[in-house]
Enzyme design. Structure first.
Site, PDB file in Angstrom:
ATOM      1  CG  HIS A  14      34.025 -17.388 -34.656  1.00  0.00           C
ATOM      2  ND1 HIS A  14      33.285 -17.384 -35.813  1.00  0.00           N
ATOM      3  CD2 HIS A  14      35.051 -16.513 -34.857  1.00  0.00           C
ATOM      4  CE1 HIS A  14      33.846 -16.555 -36.682  1.00  0.00           C
ATOM      5  NE2 HIS A  14      34.911 -16.013 -36.127  1.00  0.00           N
ATOM      6  CG  HIS A  15      27.768 -14.658 -34.830  1.00  0.00           C
ATOM      7  ND1 HIS A  15      26.679 -15.497 -34.967  1.00  0.00           N
ATOM      8  CD2 HIS A  15      27.251 -13.447 -34.485  1.00  0.00           C
ATOM      9  CE1 HIS A  15      25.568 -14.822 -34.734  1.00  0.00           C
ATOM     10  NE2 HIS A  15      25.888 -13.585 -34.423  1.00  0.00           N
ATOM     11  CB  SER A  16      31.449 -19.522 -37.745  1.00  0.00           C
ATOM     12  OG  SER A  16      32.389 -19.970 -36.778  1.00  0.00           O
TER      13      SER A  16
END
Length: 518
Positions: free
Chosen positions: A162-164
């Site tokens: 996930h890009h987070s």
């Protein structure tokens, strides 16, 4: 497509001395919260070609010793209601990691591979991954191991984050920190030396050492004036783009207003980095300049064909001689070009962090440049290079990337995540595509003893029907396209046009050199 998976039944969780599951809690950064907003739910996928058959047990053991020692890869996201329960806070909470919950060893049924086309099977497999969100009750990453022989690899690994968890640069650096040189398994990968000083600053330094102090002072003042003017112009364009300035509705511009989550198609192509360097050295440019120029030429060729096919479909120009091009004369086609603003976090720093538990700067540290491609057919293909270099040189003499980063942080703190996500989503929706270029190792590297043939990273979840990523590795460059198949149904033809444009520009460069020698 039927995919069966198997999991190791042995206990592979990473245990801490403390029996409590939750060790520490850290709030999500504002940027990480934006990446969880419905309008901007982004993932990073990296397809990695392996030279030999994958041994899952070796990979799992290696992950236990490296990747999951990183706090983000051993933490899950927890949402907590605050006050009247209308507002929620999100935090990273450390947890025990069962590695086999994150490593999926796919049992691929060969009879499901249509016509024996393993490359198409891989594309379908990765495309299916874009429709399945990660389980937020666990750390937000997965590794898929595919015993699948393709045209350019013996087996394939697919990493999904996930890009987070971080920006693309930091995530790829972390993956590289888990790898070692094939020639020396104790040595970390080597990246090319990057000279961050611009030609402008080099000229200023040269002037300061020369006799003409007055000329040097004039250059400094002029450079400062141009920096301010360029920054103001770029800031105004970014504000206009956020509010009303839209790109032309071309055949590659998607519409994400009504569907926030779409199945995306990921394809890649590997070309010779030596060809790109030949053009770079002859034209006195950077690799990034060449990649931008070739991309502009490839997009122009692709759009010309798409417009021609559209006119044929509606029956126009059937009885008349075909024009030189069917494209409109003026096309506004801009890309959100990602810029890394991070102070250098080396691979060694990340390796030390995983080995010794030390800390280093982490998170999402990226700014955006709105880069306008000049779409059109050119008699001289080198015009695409010159035009792209002229624009990117002006953009380098601007604080646009830093300004978008600072403005994003200000909006987040002032108006909150939802407003910030909508503003970013609107700005990107008014452009056509995304673009990034990552520098990779210069020698062959291995993923826990498995030599790598290529790396093809990409991103999806943002409102673009086309994203172009470039990843160098050894003497090759891999182009990764993430496309909305309802908009771009033939991404391989776009790759063909990119590769043909590269060869056309290379031939023009060589012809120019031969003429100069005569």
């Amino acid at each position: 497509m039927e995919i069966k998976t198997r999991r190791d039944t042995s206990e592979t969780s990473v245990r801490k001395d403390d029996e409590e599951e939750v060790e520490e809690e850290q709030p999500l950064s504002p940027a990480a919260r934006v990446f969880h907003a419905p309008e901007f739910n982004c993932y990073v996928i990296s397809v990695i070609g392996i030279k030999k058959k994958i041994d899952p047990d070796v990979i799992i053991e290696g992950l236990k010793q490296t990747l999951i020692r990183h706090p983000r890869f051993s933490s899950k996201m927890v949402s907590t209601s605050v006050g009247n329960k209308k507002r929620q806070t999100q935090s990273w909470v450390r947890t025990n990691v069962v590695v086999t919950d994150h490593v999926i060893v796919s049992d691929i049924q060969t009879q499901n591979i249509e016509n024996g086309n393993a490359d198409a099977f891989l594309e379908t497999y990765v495309s299916n991954l874009t429709t399945v969100p990660l389980d937020i009750s666990k750390p937000l990453w997965q590794l898929h191991l595919l015993d699948l022989k393709t045209s350019d690899a013996e087996n394939v690994a697919v990493l999904k984050f996930h890009h987070s968890l971080g920006d693309g640069m930091s995530l790829m650096a972390l993956v590289l920190a888990c790898m070692r040189k094939t020639s020396n398994p104790d040595e970390l990968p080597s990246l090319p030396n990057q000279n961050r000083s611009s030609s402008r600053s080099s000229r200023l330094m040269a002037g300061s050492r020369g006799d003409s102090r007055f000329l040097w002072l004039v250059m400094v003042i002029w450079s400062a004036i141009m920096l301010v003017l360029n920054t103001v112009c770029d800031a105004l364009e970014f504000i206009a783009t956020t509010m009303f300035l839209k790109d032309t509705e071309t055949p590659i511009k998607g519409d994400f207003r009504f569907s926030k989550s779409k199945r995306m198609c990921l394809v890649h192509r590997t070309v010779s980095l030596d060809d790109i360097k030949l053009i770079k050295n002859t034209m006195k440019m950077t690799v990034n300049d060449v990649v931008l120029g070739v991309s502009q030429a490839g997009l122009s060729q692709y759009l010309d064909r798409r417009y021609g096919e559209k006119k044929k479909k509606v029956g126009e120009d059937q009885d008349s001689k075909r024009k030189a091009t069917d494209m409109p004369k003026r096309i506004r086609l801009r890309s959100a070009l990602l810029v890394n603003l991070r102070p250098n976090t080396g691979i060694q720093d990340l390796a030390d962090m995983m080995a010794k538990g030390s800390t280093c700067r982490w998170g999402n540290w990226i700014g955006y440049i709105v880069f306008p491609f000049s779409i059109g057919l050119r008699d001289d293909p080198l015009q695409h290079l010159r035009r792209a270099k002229r624009i990117i040189d002006r953009k380098k003499n601007s604080l646009e990337a830093a300004l978008t980063f600072v403005a994003g942080k200000f909006i987040l703190k002032t108006f909150g995540v939802q407003v910030a996500a909508k503003i970013i989503n609107r700005a990107l929706s008014n452009t056509t595509m995304s673009f990034s270029n990552l520098i990779g190792p210069i020698e062959e590297i291995s993923f826990y003893g498995h030599p790598i043939t290529y790396m093809a990273p990409s991103v999806y979840g943002h409102p673009h029907a086309l994203t172009m990523h470039f990843q160098s590795y050894m003497n090759q460059m891999t182009i990764s396209l993430t496309v909305d198949p309802t908009v771009i149904s033939d991404p391989h033809r776009l790759l063909d046009d990119w590769e043909k444009s590269l060869q056309s520009i290379k031939a023009a460069v060589q012809e120019r050199d031969s003429r100069s020698l005569d």
